[in-house]
Design an enzyme around this catalytic site. Structure first.
Site, PDB file in Angstrom:
ATOM      1  N   CYS A   1      -2.508   9.294   2.810  1.00 39.22           N
ATOM      2  CA  CYS A   1      -1.723   8.685   1.578  1.00 39.22           C
ATOM      3  C   CYS A   1      -3.000   9.214   0.413  1.00 39.22           C
ATOM      4  CB  CYS A   1      -1.802   7.223   1.450  1.00 39.22           C
ATOM      5  SG  CYS A   1      -3.149   6.422   2.285  1.00 39.22           S
TER       6      CYS A   1
ATOM      7  N   GLU B   1       0.754  -1.117  -0.107  1.00 37.73           N
ATOM      8  CA  GLU B   1       0.042   0.007  -0.059  1.00 37.73           C
ATOM      9  C   GLU B   1       0.796   1.244   0.161  1.00 37.73           C
ATOM     10  OE1 GLU B   1      -3.166  -0.044  -0.346  1.00 37.73           O
ATOM     11  OE2 GLU B   1      -3.552  -1.986   0.151  1.00 37.73           O
TER      12      GLU B   1
HETATM   13  P1  NAD Z   1       8.686   4.565   4.479  1.00 36.08           P
HETATM   14  O1  NAD Z   1       8.475   3.968   3.307  1.00 36.08           O
HETATM   15  O2  NAD Z   1       9.846   5.683   4.647  1.00 36.08           O
HETATM   16  O3  NAD Z   1       8.495   3.776   5.757  1.00 36.08           O
HETATM   17  C1  NAD Z   1       7.609   2.644   5.896  1.00 36.08           C
HETATM   18  C2  NAD Z   1       7.975   1.692   6.868  1.00 36.08           C
HETATM   19  O4  NAD Z   1       9.322   1.037   6.023  1.00 36.08           O
HETATM   20  C3  NAD Z   1       8.813   2.259   8.162  1.00 36.08           C
HETATM   21  O5  NAD Z   1       8.429   1.273   9.217  1.00 36.08           O
HETATM   22  C4  NAD Z   1      10.124   2.000   7.859  1.00 36.08           C
HETATM   23  O6  NAD Z   1      10.912   1.711   9.047  1.00 36.08           O
HETATM   24  C5  NAD Z   1      10.330   0.938   7.216  1.00 36.08           C
HETATM   25  N1  NAD Z   1      11.448   0.611   6.406  1.00 36.08           N
HETATM   26  C6  NAD Z   1      12.370   1.556   5.897  1.00 36.08           C
HETATM   27  N2  NAD Z   1      13.256   0.738   5.212  1.00 36.08           N
HETATM   28  C7  NAD Z   1      13.153  -0.323   4.853  1.00 36.08           C
HETATM   29  C8  NAD Z   1      13.600  -1.442   4.367  1.00 36.08           C
HETATM   30  N3  NAD Z   1      14.831  -1.303   3.836  1.00 36.08           N
HETATM   31  N4  NAD Z   1      13.085  -2.769   4.546  1.00 36.08           N
HETATM   32  C9  NAD Z   1      11.999  -2.881   5.482  1.00 36.08           C
HETATM   33  N5  NAD Z   1      11.368  -1.689   5.814  1.00 36.08           N
HETATM   34  C10 NAD Z   1      11.858  -0.520   5.845  1.00 36.08           C
HETATM   35  O7  NAD Z   1       7.333   5.482   4.714  1.00 36.08           O
HETATM   36  P2  NAD Z   1       6.814   6.689   5.803  1.00 36.08           P
HETATM   37  O8  NAD Z   1       7.738   7.771   5.347  1.00 36.08           O
HETATM   38  O9  NAD Z   1       6.895   6.033   6.855  1.00 36.08           O
HETATM   39  O10 NAD Z   1       5.107   6.754   5.289  1.00 36.08           O
HETATM   40  C11 NAD Z   1       4.717   7.713   4.342  1.00 36.08           C
HETATM   41  C12 NAD Z   1       4.336   7.084   3.097  1.00 36.08           C
HETATM   42  O11 NAD Z   1       3.430   5.909   3.364  1.00 36.08           O
HETATM   43  C13 NAD Z   1       3.942   8.129   1.954  1.00 36.08           C
HETATM   44  O12 NAD Z   1       4.449   7.530   0.644  1.00 36.08           O
HETATM   45  C14 NAD Z   1       2.360   7.425   2.114  1.00 36.08           C
HETATM   46  O13 NAD Z   1       1.770   7.822   0.886  1.00 36.08           O
HETATM   47  C15 NAD Z   1       2.344   6.078   2.413  1.00 36.08           C
HETATM   48  N6  NAD Z   1       1.168   5.497   2.752  1.00 36.08           N
HETATM   49  C16 NAD Z   1       0.593   4.618   2.191  1.00 36.08           C
HETATM   50  C17 NAD Z   1      -0.818   4.346   2.549  1.00 36.08           C
HETATM   51  C18 NAD Z   1      -1.899   3.383   1.603  1.00 36.08           C
HETATM   52  O14 NAD Z   1      -2.610   2.922   2.156  1.00 36.08           O
HETATM   53  N7  NAD Z   1      -1.379   3.323   0.384  1.00 36.08           N
HETATM   54  C19 NAD Z   1      -1.202   4.816   3.736  1.00 36.08           C
HETATM   55  C20 NAD Z   1      -0.614   5.610   4.542  1.00 36.08           C
HETATM   56  C21 NAD Z   1       0.574   6.000   4.108  1.00 36.08           C
END
Ligand code: NAD
Length: 511
Positions: A276, A242
């Site tokens: 999002c 997502e």
């Molecule tokens: P992010 O991608 O930076 O991090 C998400 C998660 O991934 C965190 O828990 C982080 O620690 C983890 N992570 C980071 N590097 C990783 C790796 N190499 N391997 C595994 N896990 C890793 O996202 P964010 O900044 O926390 O959230 C914002 C983003 O989330 C925005 O792009 C937003 O649109 C999206 N989002 C999408 C939805 C949806 O339902 N489509 C909902 C909410 C947020």
């Protein structure tokens, strides 16, 4: 060390800040890859008993969790506010959603993942009973972002647990506290089965989780989503992603412009735009443009921003991640440098705390970052369009396809909505599709793979197991050995008889 600037992968502890005030709340320990593997192994050992409980038995425990969340709402909301900097009204969506999703999947799981029977499609299978049962992936790993720390972790854990999986969640390093409290309540206050745990950390911990589980539910940026999918490919572990969005709103000339402007203000600024499915770009048909823009600028200009409390309520809170405020600033500066105008807002608010002013930009175009890339902050860009065709062309001109909204006379808006290229479209409303858990929610294009909510939102945590059961048969089937002269051509003759759709072919009269 700020939680937002944790850069090294092998960190010993993560400092958690309150983004509304800038104060440090606490430091939490990070789980090493070995600790992640041990936690997954522990819940894996209990999962068969959890699965054997059946849907009703598992819903019993999730019901207890719902009651705990409702009984402890104040504590849950306090933690949410502290670690995210949200205003109370925004934070209050989290327990509300969770109670609803537990009830939704508790009630509908038997329809979505209950055993199914099928009538054989071919007379050749007439002696068979056909069943499908849905068996969970034993351990589901959930990796979640910081914008809705409970909705985007527990919201997926609930259907996974009801499906019979064990679950381990890695919350965002910016917002690790709320989920940890809920998991502690599950284990210690409710004494529920040991099939639900949390691991803390950043990329290294998330990667270790991917390596150890049987299914990965990731919510976050498309950048990290790609890394997670590549890592999961190494073990052929299925994923559901997502990801981000750049949701368009189309305002047709026959729209109720007050409703459209109020919706754009709320849909763009709710949770400081860190949603999002936020309204990020708006296309308004020419005859409605001036009036709509004036109403929107007034509505957004009146929003109160800052630290929210009961004696001094606010509408818009802080930016949870200090990294994200830099992205927002970059998008707005890029637009202003390209000739855009800020009708209200337009800059970062001096500290303490991480705030960006609620901002309405006009004179924007698709060369600007603010109309192309995910801003994820309290900013909307508004463009005037000639007609509905141009609005649709621009709305669909995006690498993202999460959701959208169309405002206009109902039938007209619905016709336009059906032509938007994304996973969900709200007609004369915004964001509300997330709460319509009856229907799937997921992204097209680079906004994701897979869906949450509805039947797909629980089936994805299961593998289907088909059972083909022989109801009656002799010592051998006519198609088995030995291939006597009669049996030699039997399959071909039967295929002719049952697959031909005209009598000549059925009787073998025509080749
Ligand atoms: P992010 O991608 O930076 O991090 C998400 C998660 O991934 C965190 O828990 C982080 O620690 C983890 N992570 C980071 N590097 C990783 C790796 N190499 N391997 C595994 N896990 C890793 O996202 P964010 O900044 O926390 O959230 C914002 C983003 O989330 C925005 O792009 C937003 O649109 C999206 N989002 C999408 C939805 C949806 O339902 N489509 C909902 C909410 C947020």
């Amino acid at each position: 060390m700020e939680s937002g600037v944790v850069a090294a992968e092998a960190v010993e502890g993560i400092e958690v800040r309150n983004p509304a005030s800038g104060e440090t709340i606490t430091t939490i320990a990070v789980d090493s890859p070995e600790q992640v593997a041990a936690k997954v192994a522990r819940v894996r050992a209990v999962q068969p008993d959890w699965e054997a409980m059946g849907i009703e038995g598992r819903y019993h425990w999730l019901g207890k969790l719902r009651d705990w969340i409702l009984d402890n709402q104040d504590q849950v909301l306090d933690t949410m506010q502290r670690e995210t900097g949200k205003v109370r009204a925004d934070a209050s969506n989290e327990p509300t959603y969770l109670a609803d999703i537990i009830n939704f999947y508790g009630a509908h799981a038997p329809d979505f993942i209950g055993e199914e029977g099928f009538r054989p499609h071919s007379p050749l299978l007439a002696a068979k009973k056909l069943r499908v049962q849905y068996r969970p992936h034993p351990v589901v790993g959930i990796i979640s972002p910081w914008n809705f720390p409970l909705i985007l972790s527990l919201g997926d854990a609930v259907p996974a647990l009801i499906a019979g999986a064990a679950v381990v969640v890695k919350p965002s390093e910016f917002t690790p506290l709320g989920l940890a409290e809920v998991v502690a309540a599950w284990k210690h206050e409710l004494g529920a089965p040991d099939v639900f745990d949390v691991v803390q950390g950043i990329g290294e911990t998330g990667g270790a989780l991917v390596d150890n589980v049987d299914f990965v539910q990731f919510t976050g940026s498309d950048r990290t989503g790609r890394k997670v999918m590549a890592r999961a490919a190494e073990t052929l572990t299925p994923v559901s992603l997502e990801l981000g969005g750049k949701d368009p709103m189309i305002v047709l000339a026959d729209a109720d412009l007050d409703r459209a402007a109020n919706a754009a203000a709320w849909g763009g600024m709710f949770n400081s735009g860190q949603v999002c499915i936020s309204v990020e770009r708006i296309y308004v048909e020419e005859p409605a443009y001036d009036q709509f823009v004036a109403k929107l600028a007034t509505a957004v200009g009146q929003l109160r921003q800052g630290v929210d409390d009961a004696s001094d309520p606010k509408d818009v809170g802080a930016m949870t991640s200090p990294n994200q405020i830099g992205v927002v600033e970059d998008h707005v500066d890029d637009a202003l440098a390209g000739g855009a105008r800020a009708l209200t807002g337009g800059k970062r608010v001096p500290g303490p705390g991480d705030y960006f002013e609620p901002t309405v930009l006009v004179d924007v175009d698709h060369t600007m970052k603010v109309m192309r890339d995910e801003t994820f902050g309290p900013v909307v860009g508004v463009m005037k369009v000639r007609d509905e065709a141009e609005a649709l062309r621009l709305a669909n001109d995006s690498r993202y396809g999460l959701s959208a909204s169309v405002f206009g006379e109902r039938d007209h808006a619905e016709r336009v909505a059906r032509r938007v290229e994304c996973g969900a479209v709200n007609v004369n409303d915004v964001l509300v599709n997330y709460f319509a858990s009856d229907v799937p929610m997921g992204g097209w294009k680079e906004s994701g793979i897979g869906y949450r909510h509805g039947a797909p939102g629980i089936r994805k945590f299961c593998r289907s197991e088909s059972l083909v059961i022989t109801r009656f048969g002799g010592k051998r089937e006519p198609t088995w050995y030995p291939y006597t002269r009669g049996r030699r051509g039997l399959v071909a003759r039967l295929a002719q008889l049952f697959n031909a759709r005209d009598w000549r072919r059925r009787l073998g009269l025509r080749r």
